[in-house]
Design a protein around this motif. Structure first.
Motif, mmCIF file in Angstrom:
data_model
loop_
_atom_site.group_PDB
_atom_site.id
_atom_site.type_symbol
_atom_site.label_atom_id
_atom_site.label_comp_id
_atom_site.label_asym_id
_atom_site.label_seq_id
_atom_site.Cartn_x
_atom_site.Cartn_y
_atom_site.Cartn_z
ATOM 1 N N GLY A 1 3.574 -7.205 3.071
ATOM 2 C CA GLY A 1 4.173 -7.986 1.527
ATOM 3 C C GLY A 1 3.245 -6.888 0.917
ATOM 4 O O GLY A 1 2.254 -7.343 1.128
ATOM 5 N N ALA A 2 3.159 -6.835 -0.289
ATOM 6 C CA ALA A 2 2.557 -5.686 -1.008
ATOM 7 C C ALA A 2 2.082 -6.932 -2.748
ATOM 8 O O ALA A 2 2.804 -7.479 -3.237
ATOM 9 C CB ALA A 2 2.516 -5.131 -1.360
ATOM 10 N N THR B 1 6.031 -0.867 2.368
ATOM 11 C CA THR B 1 5.537 -1.554 3.076
ATOM 12 C C THR B 1 5.339 -1.485 4.782
ATOM 13 O O THR B 1 4.754 -2.767 5.223
ATOM 14 C CB THR B 1 6.409 -3.484 2.614
#
Length: 234
Positions: free
Chosen positions: A9-10, A82
């Protein structure tokens, strides 16, 4: 080759700054001063111009973290931002691109992939270690470990950044339990000393079609052009 990936996740945070402008007015009769607050005004920003590919029609891949740019053919598929792939040597590759997906016995395979990332140490040592690791990762199976042959490191300079190219050839000689996968492959690693550290681009490509000749291979010219396109980001 079969590629296993992990999704991470970003989170990005944008901070907008506004300005309050105070305007003073003077009433000639009672000399009262009034303060008026204006709403924040948008700040004009200049977007960076897109990078033009050196080969017309090719796709530009820019890894800002690794401070690298390279190009892949138009037929390659760029993965979600991702998605990552970690080699057995511990290097995490992002900005993945795939070529030549095919189905065999209910499983999905691919003819080639590329990715980039950061590692540490001398570029020649880093390139050799990563090339050997990816070659073994992609072409070994549950019954045998692929035989890997490394080329001598080839020194390069790309727009002032010094680095190395190392090629690894992988092969499984005994009959494999996986009849869908290629038995031979080539891994090319370009490692450059950049502002970010030791930056790497990995290109892995099958060298034979195995039991699925309908799935085409990457041409040697394309492999060379992808490799030649690796340079520090401007």
């Amino acid at each position: 080759m079969r590629i296993q990936r992990a999704a991470i996740g970003a989170i990005s945070l944008a901070v907008l700054a506004g300005a309050i402008v105070t305007v003073s007015t003077l009433d000639a009769a009672d000399q009262h001063r009034t303060e008026v607050s204006e709403p924040p005004r948008p700040t004009a920003t200049r977007e960076a111009a897109p990078v033009v590919p050196t080969v017309p029609g090719w796709q530009v891949v820019t890894d800002k973290t690794a401070a690298l740019t390279y190009e892949v053919p138009p037929g390659w598929t760029l993965a979600e931002g991702t998605e990552t792939l970690e080699s057995s040597s511990g290097v995490e590759l992002g900005h993945l691109a795939d070529f030549g997906p095919y189905l065999c016995q209910g499983a999905e395979y691919g003819r080639a992939f590329s990715g980039s990332g950061l590692t540490h140490g001398d570029p020649a040592d880093a390139a050799a270690e990563l090339a050997a690791a990816v070659a073994a990762d992609q072409y070994s199976d549950g019954s045998q470990t692929a035989q890997v042959t490394l080329s001598a490191p080839m020194p390069i300079t790309r727009t002032g950044a010094r680095g190395t190219i190392v090629r690894a050839d992988a092969e499984v000689t005994a009959e494999s339990a996986d009849h869908c996968a290629s038995t031979k492959g080539t891994i090319v690693v370009v490692a450059l000393s950049t502002a970010a550290g030791t930056s790497v681009v990995v290109l892995a490509a099958d060298a034979d079609t195995g039991s699925t000749p309908s799935a085409p291979l990457v041409s040697p010219d394309e492999v060379r052009t992808i490799t030649d396109s690796v340079r520090p980001s401007g």
